[in-house]
Design a protein around this motif. Sequence first.
Motif, PDB file in Angstrom:
ATOM      1  N   LYS A 201       0.846  -1.194   0.000  1.00  0.00           N
ATOM      2  CA  LYS A 201       0.000   0.000   0.000  1.00  0.00           C
ATOM      3  C   LYS A 201       0.882   1.244   0.000  1.00  0.00           C
ATOM      4  CE  LYS A 201      -3.779  -2.272   2.462  1.00  0.00           C
ATOM      5  NZ  LYS A 201      -4.660  -2.226   3.642  1.00  0.00           N
ATOM      6  N   HIS A 202       0.624   2.143  -0.879  1.00  0.00           N
ATOM      7  CA  HIS A 202       1.407   3.376  -0.968  1.00  0.00           C
ATOM      8  C   HIS A 202       0.473   4.547  -0.680  1.00  0.00           C
ATOM      9  CE1 HIS A 202       4.758   1.230  -2.887  1.00  0.00           C
ATOM     10  NE2 HIS A 202       3.793   0.530  -3.487  1.00  0.00           N
ATOM     11  N   GLY A 203       0.744   5.250   0.354  1.00  0.00           N
ATOM     12  CA  GLY A 203      -0.062   6.421   0.660  1.00  0.00           C
ATOM     13  C   GLY A 203       0.386   7.625  -0.133  1.00  0.00           C
ATOM     14  N   VAL A 204       1.710   7.760  -0.308  1.00  0.00           N
ATOM     15  CA  VAL A 204       2.295   8.897  -1.005  1.00  0.00           C
ATOM     16  C   VAL A 204       3.290   8.348  -2.009  1.00  0.00           C
ATOM     17  CG1 VAL A 204       3.645  11.010  -0.779  1.00  0.00           C
ATOM     18  CG2 VAL A 204       1.983  10.401   0.992  1.00  0.00           C
ATOM     19  N   LYS A 205       3.150   8.793  -3.244  1.00  0.00           N
ATOM     20  CA  LYS A 205       4.081   8.353  -4.268  1.00  0.00           C
ATOM     21  C   LYS A 205       5.397   9.105  -4.099  1.00  0.00           C
ATOM     22  CE  LYS A 205       4.500   7.678  -9.244  1.00  0.00           C
ATOM     23  NZ  LYS A 205       3.856   7.888 -10.563  1.00  0.00           N
ATOM     24  N   THR A 206       6.475   8.376  -3.986  1.00  0.00           N
ATOM     25  CA  THR A 206       7.775   8.980  -3.720  1.00  0.00           C
ATOM     26  C   THR A 206       8.872   8.194  -4.414  1.00  0.00           C
ATOM     27  OG1 THR A 206       9.368   9.553  -1.988  1.00  0.00           O
ATOM     28  CG2 THR A 206       7.994   7.641  -1.603  1.00  0.00           C
ATOM     29  N   ASP A 207       9.966   8.888  -4.645  1.00  0.00           N
ATOM     30  CA  ASP A 207      11.137   8.248  -5.239  1.00  0.00           C
ATOM     31  C   ASP A 207      12.187   7.861  -4.200  1.00  0.00           C
ATOM     32  OD1 ASP A 207      10.047   8.590  -7.748  1.00  0.00           O
ATOM     33  OD2 ASP A 207      10.942  10.582  -7.991  1.00  0.00           O
ATOM     34  N   GLY A 208      11.915   8.122  -2.943  1.00  0.00           N
ATOM     35  CA  GLY A 208      12.863   7.773  -1.881  1.00  0.00           C
ATOM     36  C   GLY A 208      13.055   8.899  -0.903  1.00  0.00           C
ATOM     37  N   PHE A 209      14.059   8.768  -0.079  1.00  0.00           N
ATOM     38  CA  PHE A 209      14.370   9.753   0.948  1.00  0.00           C
ATOM     39  C   PHE A 209      15.666  10.469   0.565  1.00  0.00           C
ATOM     40  CE2 PHE A 209      12.018   8.475   5.060  1.00  0.00           C
ATOM     41  CZ  PHE A 209      10.860   8.216   4.338  1.00  0.00           C
TER      42      PHE A 209
ATOM     43  N   HIS B 242       4.927  12.685   6.178  1.00  0.00           N
ATOM     44  CA  HIS B 242       3.503  12.955   5.969  1.00  0.00           C
ATOM     45  C   HIS B 242       2.705  12.123   6.967  1.00  0.00           C
ATOM     46  CE1 HIS B 242       5.529  13.868   2.144  1.00  0.00           C
ATOM     47  NE2 HIS B 242       4.600  14.828   2.002  1.00  0.00           N
ATOM     48  N   LYS B 243       1.612  12.653   7.392  1.00  0.00           N
ATOM     49  CA  LYS B 243       0.831  11.990   8.437  1.00  0.00           C
ATOM     50  C   LYS B 243       0.224  10.677   7.971  1.00  0.00           C
ATOM     51  CE  LYS B 243      -0.472  16.103  11.078  1.00  0.00           C
ATOM     52  NZ  LYS B 243      -1.618  16.922  11.584  1.00  0.00           N
ATOM     53  N   TYR B 244      -0.381  10.671   6.798  1.00  0.00           N
ATOM     54  CA  TYR B 244      -1.165   9.497   6.424  1.00  0.00           C
ATOM     55  C   TYR B 244      -0.335   8.212   6.364  1.00  0.00           C
ATOM     56  CZ  TYR B 244      -3.982   6.252   3.758  1.00  0.00           C
ATOM     57  OH  TYR B 244      -4.661   5.128   3.353  1.00  0.00           O
TER      58      TYR B 244
ATOM     59  N   MET C 109       2.308   7.376   7.969  1.00  0.00           N
ATOM     60  CA  MET C 109       2.746   6.997   9.306  1.00  0.00           C
ATOM     61  C   MET C 109       1.567   6.591  10.190  1.00  0.00           C
ATOM     62  SD  MET C 109       5.950   7.265   8.969  1.00  0.00           S
ATOM     63  CE  MET C 109       6.345   6.894  10.666  1.00  0.00           C
ATOM     64  N   LEU C 110       0.450   7.305  10.066  1.00  0.00           N
ATOM     65  CA  LEU C 110      -0.691   6.978  10.921  1.00  0.00           C
ATOM     66  C   LEU C 110      -1.304   5.637  10.558  1.00  0.00           C
ATOM     67  CD1 LEU C 110      -2.495  10.443  11.088  1.00  0.00           C
ATOM     68  CD2 LEU C 110      -1.031   9.398  12.810  1.00  0.00           C
ATOM     69  N   SER C 111      -1.207   5.269   9.285  1.00  0.00           N
ATOM     70  CA  SER C 111      -1.853   4.032   8.861  1.00  0.00           C
ATOM     71  C   SER C 111      -1.122   2.784   9.330  1.00  0.00           C
ATOM     72  CB  SER C 111      -1.961   4.016   7.329  1.00  0.00           C
ATOM     73  OG  SER C 111      -0.658   4.046   6.748  1.00  0.00           O
ATOM     74  N   ARG C 112       0.112   2.914   9.750  1.00  0.00           N
ATOM     75  CA  ARG C 112       0.875   1.716  10.133  1.00  0.00           C
ATOM     76  C   ARG C 112       1.501   1.803  11.526  1.00  0.00           C
ATOM     77  NH1 ARG C 112       1.401   2.499   4.772  1.00  0.00           N
ATOM     78  NH2 ARG C 112       0.950   0.702   3.439  1.00  0.00           N
ATOM     79  N   SER C 113       1.516   2.936  12.163  1.00  0.00           N
ATOM     80  CA  SER C 113       2.127   3.078  13.489  1.00  0.00           C
ATOM     81  C   SER C 113       1.080   3.506  14.503  1.00  0.00           C
ATOM     82  CB  SER C 113       3.261   4.112  13.450  1.00  0.00           C
ATOM     83  OG  SER C 113       3.769   4.367  14.748  1.00  0.00           O
ATOM     84  N   GLY C 114       0.790   2.640  15.442  1.00  0.00           N
ATOM     85  CA  GLY C 114      -0.170   2.978  16.487  1.00  0.00           C
ATOM     86  C   GLY C 114       0.349   4.067  17.407  1.00  0.00           C
ATOM     87  N   LYS C 115       1.663   4.098  17.686  1.00  0.00           N
ATOM     88  CA  LYS C 115       2.199   5.114  18.599  1.00  0.00           C
ATOM     89  C   LYS C 115       2.146   6.506  17.960  1.00  0.00           C
ATOM     90  CE  LYS C 115       6.102   6.132  21.633  1.00  0.00           C
ATOM     91  NZ  LYS C 115       5.313   6.045  22.867  1.00  0.00           N
ATOM     92  N   VAL C 116       2.509   6.612  16.700  1.00  0.00           N
ATOM     93  CA  VAL C 116       2.437   7.910  16.024  1.00  0.00           C
ATOM     94  C   VAL C 116       0.989   8.368  15.939  1.00  0.00           C
ATOM     95  CG1 VAL C 116       2.876   9.110  13.853  1.00  0.00           C
ATOM     96  CG2 VAL C 116       4.551   7.481  14.743  1.00  0.00           C
ATOM     97  N   ASN C 117       0.097   7.427  15.671  1.00  0.00           N
ATOM     98  CA  ASN C 117      -1.324   7.760  15.609  1.00  0.00           C
ATOM     99  C   ASN C 117      -1.792   8.343  16.933  1.00  0.00           C
ATOM    100  OD1 ASN C 117      -4.033   7.871  14.933  1.00  0.00           O
ATOM    101  ND2 ASN C 117      -4.046   5.860  13.967  1.00  0.00           N
ATOM    102  N   ARG C 118      -1.399   7.720  18.016  1.00  0.00           N
ATOM    103  CA  ARG C 118      -1.832   8.173  19.335  1.00  0.00           C
ATOM    104  C   ARG C 118      -1.220   9.529  19.681  1.00  0.00           C
ATOM    105  NH1 ARG C 118      -0.321   4.143  21.714  1.00  0.00           N
ATOM    106  NH2 ARG C 118       1.576   4.863  22.780  1.00  0.00           N
TER     107      ARG C 118
END
Length: 679
Positions: free
Chosen positions: A23-31, A60-62, A64-73
């Motif tokens: 699943k890709h929330g944001v299309k990116t070429d890397g960091f 970006h929030k989406y 990280m929030l979709s896969r990390s419960g701690k960041v979401n909280r």
Amino acid sequence: MWESETESVRGREYGNGVLSSNKHGVKTDGFELRGQSWYVATDIPSDLLVQVGDVNFHLHKYPMLSRSGKVNRLIYESNNHPDLNKIALEDLPGGPEAFELAAKFCYGIAVDLTAGNISGLRCAAEYLEMTEDLDEGNLIFKTEAFLSYVVLSSWRDSILVLKSCEKLSPWAENLQIVRRCSESIAWKACANPKGIKWAYTGKPSKVSSPKWNDLKDSSPSRSQPVPPDWWFEDVSILRTDHFVRVITAIKVKGMRFELIGASIMHYAAKWLPGLIKDGQGQGPADDMSISTNSNSSGGTGSSSWKGGLHMIVAGTKDDTPSIQAKDQRMIIESLISIIPPQKDSVSCSFLLRLLRMANMLKVAPALVTELEKRVGMQFEQTTLADLLIPSYNKSETMYDVDLVQRLLEHFLVQEQTESSSPSRPPFSDKHMYEGTQRSNNPNAKMRVARLVDSYLTEVSRDRNLSLTKFQVLAEALPESARTCDDGLYRAIDSYLKAHPTLSEHERKRLCRVMDCQKLSIDACMHAAQNERLPLRIVVQVLFSEQVKISNALANSTLKDPAETQYQPLIPNHKTLLEATPLSFQEGWAAAKKDINTLKFELESVKAKYLELQNDMENLQRQFEKMSKQKQTSAWTSGWKKLSKLTKMTAVENHDIVPQISTAAEQTRKTPRRWRNSIS
């Protein structure tokens, strides 16, 4: 270290450790890294700043929030400040490196899993709460699968993962990574080496590891027999607590205690360079010459060690021990706790050097006592150089004589226990008994007696050594342990040289520990002219020498000259010379030059003694005669004369009577003869 290679068939089936999210929330070429900050290569502006240590991540929030419960909280807890989209993760295990991989996974970027980053990534996934509840095939699941199917099936990867867990406490411990890697290493170390496809090339800088799952047959020409200590060097790169976990697991698997002890000595030689022998005759002053080279760099190998005690002991003026001294103390305490209980699992020399450092670094008294008992179990294997342990407890003496006294007591207690124990141990204690039993051989006590005599000779030169300590240590062994007291005589003579102010009573008390009848002829000759000995001891030595000479002469007349009693003295004489210090041998050499002169003097003394004895007897007879004459009175002498005269007159009268009768007869006949002559 083993070369880096992925040797697991399951690892190749797993995709060679490459993770990617579907699943890709944001299309990116890397960091992209800009200074101390990471940016996502995308046209969408960042709306989340995550700070991990000194590194900032503009994300970006989406994703990280979709896969990390701690960041979401954390994001939802900061709703009161909508303009503040910044969170700090100061206690994230694995640091910025682990979070970078976790963030890439959230963005669907392929992540390379290796033995070096899997433990940190697994702990970071647990910290970020990347569970299956948020997304199927989340990071916790995939890192756990890589650990189970790839890492634990490889010897090299298990070592590297366990090494990387050193900076992940307590997360790695709570996630059972340390336990699983330790058991994996223990299982492989205890496996039959014949079944391992091995490309062993000795001990170069890089050595290939055993290929546990390689199905290809290795070339017979290159295959070599696997040495039993093949795993020592790899395990020695681990931190002490992890090394203890591995050795404990290996014990449970049933490895031989000799190999376990050898691995402990190998580890100690690498991390405690003070245990390496720098030479013989090292004194306390040499022992305290300590450098400050650091050994905190984990697995770089032992090539940089140059011997000596590489640690700081004195500390600052406030007497605060250095961090390195604390690490050294922790290593010693850990090693003492895992030494196998069987005798000969480690050498006695290693135990004594470990005991020396334990006393120097103030190790826990209970562990020091346990170590002293271990030394007492195999005290007969000790050498004099290892026994000369300096005194670190601000004692007056140069060497720790009280420590040697305790070691000797432990040895005697062990001897007494083994002599009174049943001959056949129970079946459950069979292996323990095989390792700890000491064949009831009197040679053990004899070797210890020679060792104690040599030790007394060395420490007797210390002017601060009290007479009581010397006497107690000399009398600790039973009389049967010494067949010859030459070594004890050397120690006594050395003590008298170093303590010339001893009184006559103290010298007699010192010499009581020696049996003059157990001295050899050479020792008797030396003692006979030793002015430091009390006169009574010299007389006893001369008497015992005379008895030995007379017995030898008596035996030589009864036995063949080739079987005289002088032959057994030869090995004792060699032993005496070998155990004698060089300074004392010079004294013996000077004494031997006077042996012949002393023999002639002894013979002349014996002759003079006999002459004086004869003269004494004659004088005694004359004295008795004179005393008898003075005691007699005039009346007694007169009566004796009268009794003699009466006896003489009676005899004369008895003889005169027949003469008179014969004379009368002759007178009667004579006139007749005259008449005839006249007529």
